[in-house]
Design an enzyme around this catalytic site. Structure first.
Site, PDB file in Angstrom:
ATOM      1  N   ASN A 213       0.838  -1.198   0.000  1.00 29.54           N
ATOM      2  CA  ASN A 213       0.000   0.000   0.000  1.00 29.54           C
ATOM      3  C   ASN A 213       0.876   1.253   0.000  1.00 29.54           C
ATOM      4  O   ASN A 213       2.097   1.165  -0.008  1.00 29.54           O
ATOM      5  CB  ASN A 213      -0.973  -0.017   1.192  1.00 29.54           C
ATOM      6  N   ASP A 282      -4.061  -6.169   5.255  1.00 29.33           N
ATOM      7  CA  ASP A 282      -5.070  -6.974   5.948  1.00 29.33           C
ATOM      8  C   ASP A 282      -5.041  -8.426   5.489  1.00 29.33           C
ATOM      9  O   ASP A 282      -5.370  -9.326   6.243  1.00 29.33           O
ATOM     10  CB  ASP A 282      -6.463  -6.380   5.715  1.00 29.33           C
ATOM     11  N   LYS A 292       8.082 -17.220 -10.865  1.00 30.92           N
ATOM     12  CA  LYS A 292       7.187 -16.191 -11.381  1.00 30.92           C
ATOM     13  C   LYS A 292       5.936 -16.847 -11.972  1.00 30.92           C
ATOM     14  O   LYS A 292       6.045 -17.821 -12.731  1.00 30.92           O
ATOM     15  CB  LYS A 292       7.917 -15.374 -12.456  1.00 30.92           C
ATOM     16  N   PRO A 310      -2.608 -11.683  10.709  1.00 35.30           N
ATOM     17  CA  PRO A 310      -2.862 -11.453  12.132  1.00 35.30           C
ATOM     18  C   PRO A 310      -2.870  -9.956  12.427  1.00 35.30           C
ATOM     19  O   PRO A 310      -2.213  -9.175  11.734  1.00 35.30           O
ATOM     20  CB  PRO A 310      -1.667 -12.119  12.826  1.00 35.30           C
ATOM     21  N   ASP A 311      -3.628  -9.559  13.431  1.00 40.75           N
ATOM     22  CA  ASP A 311      -3.634  -8.155  13.865  1.00 40.75           C
ATOM     23  C   ASP A 311      -2.496  -7.999  14.872  1.00 40.75           C
ATOM     24  O   ASP A 311      -2.573  -8.484  16.008  1.00 40.75           O
ATOM     25  CB  ASP A 311      -4.992  -7.818  14.502  1.00 40.75           C
ATOM     26  N   ILE A 312      -1.441  -7.323  14.443  1.00 38.94           N
ATOM     27  CA  ILE A 312      -0.221  -7.226  15.266  1.00 38.94           C
ATOM     28  C   ILE A 312      -0.503  -6.437  16.548  1.00 38.94           C
ATOM     29  O   ILE A 312      -0.146  -6.867  17.653  1.00 38.94           O
ATOM     30  CB  ILE A 312       0.915  -6.558  14.451  1.00 38.94           C
ATOM     31  N   PHE A 332      -3.011   3.337  15.716  1.00 44.32           N
ATOM     32  CA  PHE A 332      -3.401   4.365  14.757  1.00 44.32           C
ATOM     33  C   PHE A 332      -4.589   3.837  13.972  1.00 44.32           C
ATOM     34  O   PHE A 332      -4.752   2.626  13.814  1.00 44.32           O
ATOM     35  CB  PHE A 332      -2.244   4.683  13.794  1.00 44.32           C
ATOM     36  N   LYS A 346     -12.724   1.334  17.161  1.00 45.77           N
ATOM     37  CA  LYS A 346     -11.473   0.591  16.934  1.00 45.77           C
ATOM     38  C   LYS A 346     -10.664   0.491  18.229  1.00 45.77           C
ATOM     39  O   LYS A 346     -10.057  -0.530  18.527  1.00 45.77           O
ATOM     40  CB  LYS A 346     -10.665   1.278  15.829  1.00 45.77           C
ATOM     41  N   LYS A 350      -9.638  -3.111  19.740  1.00 46.66           N
ATOM     42  CA  LYS A 350      -8.231  -3.531  19.860  1.00 46.66           C
ATOM     43  C   LYS A 350      -7.799  -3.629  21.326  1.00 46.66           C
ATOM     44  O   LYS A 350      -6.697  -4.101  21.612  1.00 46.66           O
ATOM     45  CB  LYS A 350      -7.315  -2.545  19.128  1.00 46.66           C
TER      46      LYS A 350
HETATM   47  N1  CTP Z   1      -2.759  -3.087  12.768  1.00 46.36           N
HETATM   48  C1  CTP Z   1      -1.896  -4.112  13.063  1.00 46.36           C
HETATM   49  N2  CTP Z   1      -1.995  -5.290  12.384  1.00 46.36           N
HETATM   50  C2  CTP Z   1      -2.929  -5.453  11.421  1.00 46.36           C
HETATM   51  C3  CTP Z   1      -3.804  -4.396  11.091  1.00 46.36           C
HETATM   52  C4  CTP Z   1      -3.694  -3.231  11.788  1.00 46.36           C
HETATM   53  O1  CTP Z   1      -1.035  -3.947  13.947  1.00 46.36           O
HETATM   54  N3  CTP Z   1      -2.985  -6.613  10.770  1.00 46.36           N
HETATM   55  C5  CTP Z   1      -2.676  -1.854  13.551  1.00 46.36           C
HETATM   56  C6  CTP Z   1      -2.201  -0.649  12.778  1.00 46.36           C
HETATM   57  O2  CTP Z   1      -0.788  -0.503  12.869  1.00 46.36           O
HETATM   58  C7  CTP Z   1      -2.936   0.481  13.460  1.00 46.36           C
HETATM   59  C8  CTP Z   1      -4.238  -0.151  13.897  1.00 46.36           C
HETATM   60  O3  CTP Z   1      -3.978  -1.551  13.975  1.00 46.36           O
HETATM   61  O4  CTP Z   1      -2.272   0.900  14.632  1.00 46.36           O
HETATM   62  C9  CTP Z   1      -5.433   0.099  13.026  1.00 46.36           C
HETATM   63  O5  CTP Z   1      -5.116  -0.148  11.692  1.00 46.36           O
HETATM   64  P1  CTP Z   1      -6.231   0.092  10.562  1.00 46.36           P
HETATM   65  O6  CTP Z   1      -5.664  -0.400   9.254  1.00 46.36           O
HETATM   66  O7  CTP Z   1      -6.762   1.480  10.622  1.00 46.36           O
HETATM   67  O8  CTP Z   1      -7.391  -0.822  11.059  1.00 46.36           O
HETATM   68  P2  CTP Z   1      -7.772  -2.288  10.832  1.00 46.36           P
HETATM   69  O9  CTP Z   1      -7.490  -3.026  12.080  1.00 46.36           O
HETATM   70  O10 CTP Z   1      -7.146  -2.826   9.590  1.00 46.36           O
HETATM   71  O11 CTP Z   1      -9.346  -2.139  10.675  1.00 46.36           O
HETATM   72  P3  CTP Z   1     -10.275  -1.766   9.411  1.00 46.36           P
HETATM   73  O12 CTP Z   1      -9.638  -2.400   8.221  1.00 46.36           O
HETATM   74  O13 CTP Z   1     -11.553  -2.333   9.789  1.00 46.36           O
HETATM   75  O14 CTP Z   1     -10.319  -0.270   9.349  1.00 46.36           O
END
Ligand code: CTP
Length: 408
Positions: A213, A282, A292, A310-312, A332, A346, A350
């Site tokens: 991104n 995500d 390739k 995973p959501d870190i 953030f 959020k 979280k």
């Molecule tokens: N984050 C993370 N790991 C992920 C996704 C998000 O650590 N896999 C953290 C980001 O670094 C940020 C926060 O979670 O601090 C929110 O990220 P954001 O992309 O705004 O939210 P998402 O959790 O992806 O939620 P959504 O897509 O529903 O907006």
């Protein structure tokens, strides 16, 4: 940014080829808003003319303690009393030896000795040949000068004017400016270990391609720098970005979300603050091709399957250290609309004490931004400003929310 606005710096030059860098340093100080008074030793004038330094600082240069321009004929007193800091750049081996001995037979060393130690800090940027730097006498003198209250700015390593390679080069002007700017900041996070994630992640499809991104990493890097300025030990886990590492920050480069998670969990085990600014992908491709992916001639695109990453932040925030309050987690949120409502939801989802919201398209790649702070007490806006300034404000907000420490 005018980081040194209102500061008056006495810039002392001693004899060394690194004087050529002092001209640029003087210019950077002035650009950062400082007023600069240059003082040179006789030896320094062999390498750089006072005319050049006068033109860059906008003030006549002082070289002699017998300078009749001062009404009381005491430039060593007058110059040192006006200064917010005396910066010696370059500081030669000989001058360090003079400082260690407290000598005062020319203006610059006389002024350093005459400075009020408690009010006027002395910052030293040494510059010399690597053998001179490594010599026990120099190291002994440096230790003595530091013990007498001076701040050492360190040296760089690399090619030297004498043709040798090693330690002892003067730091680059931009590095010195960063260190000296940091020196003036309130040390709100001394004793804290701050961990920051920054930038995008890159999820490989094959050896050539992947999904990522537009996150530039600028906000996370600014937070790492601001935390360091505030006296914290800082580790920065960075996705693929093209940004220089802030001075004094330990950087770990990663590519994918899984690599970032692994590094974050490992480093969070000894952190006291975790700030997740990374724009983590995500989803990642369900499978990775070692070769390739080729067009098969059918005209049909390949079918790509994805799995959720995973959501870190949430993973770290669920750890026992975060739950016990030993690790303060900050998230953030990049949203496109309804910032306050999404950010509040959020934060709760979280499980973190502080969430910082911003509007994604208004921040990606930009040098400035505005932030919305959301905590259990409500919502507060930090108005649009350069990212480094916002980062410094955020660091102050974080410091104010940390549990009072009983031991550092
Ligand atoms: N984050 C993370 N790991 C992920 C996704 C998000 O650590 N896999 C953290 C980001 O670094 C940020 C926060 O979670 O601090 C929110 O990220 P954001 O992309 O705004 O939210 P998402 O959790 O992806 O939620 P959504 O897509 O529903 O907006």
């Amino acid at each position: 940014m005018q980081d040194l606005l209102g500061k008056h710096i006495v810039l002392g030059l001693t004899g060394g080829i690194a004087c050529y860098k002092s001209a640029e340093l003087c210019r950077l100080f002035v650009k950062a808003g400082a007023t600069v008074q240059v003082v040179m030793t006789e030896a320094a004038t062999q390498f750089m003319t006072p005319v050049t330094m006068q033109a860059l600082s906008g003030r006549p240069v002082y070289v002699s303690q017998w300078d009749v321009r001062e009404d009381n004929n005491m430039p060593h007193i007058n110059l040192s009393r006006e200064a917010d800091a005396i910066v010696l750049a370059p500081c030669s081996a000989d001058f360090i030896a003079r400082l260690a001995e407290g000598r005062s037979d020319e203006l610059l060393s006389l002024m350093c000795l005459a400075r009020p130690i408690e009010q006027v800090p002395l910052l030293i940027a040494p510059a010399m040949n690597r053998e001179m730097w490594a010599h026990p006498a120099t190291q002994r003198n440096l230790q003595q000068v530091a013990a007498d209250g001076a701040t050492m700015l360190g040296v760089g390593s690399g090619w030297q004017a004498c043709g040798e390679t090693g330690d002892g080069r003067m730091l680059e002007p931009a590095q010195l400016l960063e260190d000296i700017t940091a020196f003036f900041h309130a040390k709100l996070l001394v004793g804290q270990q701050v961990l920051v994630t920054a930038g995008p992640t890159f999820e490989a499809l094959d050896p050539i391609r992947g999904i990522t991104n537009h996150s530039s990493g600028k906000m996370g890097f600014a937070i790492a720098r601001a935390a360091r300025e505030a006296g914290a030990e800082v580790t920065l886990i960075a996705g693929p970005v093209h940004l220089p590492t802030p001075r004094g920050v330990r950087r770990i480069d990663v590519l994918s979300a899984l690599e970032m998670l692994e590094a974050a969990e490992r480093e969070a085990a000894r952190a006291s603050v975790f700030v997740a600014t990374a724009a983590v992908a995500d989803w990642r491709p369900a499978s990775h091709s070692d070769q390739k992916i080729k067009k098969d001639g059918s005209g049909l695109p390949p079918v790509l399957n994805f799995v959720e990453n995973p959501d870190i932040l949430a993973t770290v925030a669920r750890s026992p250290r975060a739950a016990s309050g030993a690790l303060f987690c900050v998230g953030f949120a990049a949203e496109s609309e309804n910032l306050a409502a999404h950010a509040k939801a959020k934060r709760e989802r979280k499980g973190i004490p502080l969430l910082v919201g911003n509007i994604g398209p208004l921040t990606f790649g930009q040098d400035d931004n505005s932030l919305l702070l959301v905590d259990a007490d409500g919502v507060r806006e930090l108005p649009r400003a350069p990212k480094l300034q916002l980062a410094r404000e955020l660091i102050a907000e974080i410091a104010a929310r940390l549990p009072t420490r009983t031991s550092a």
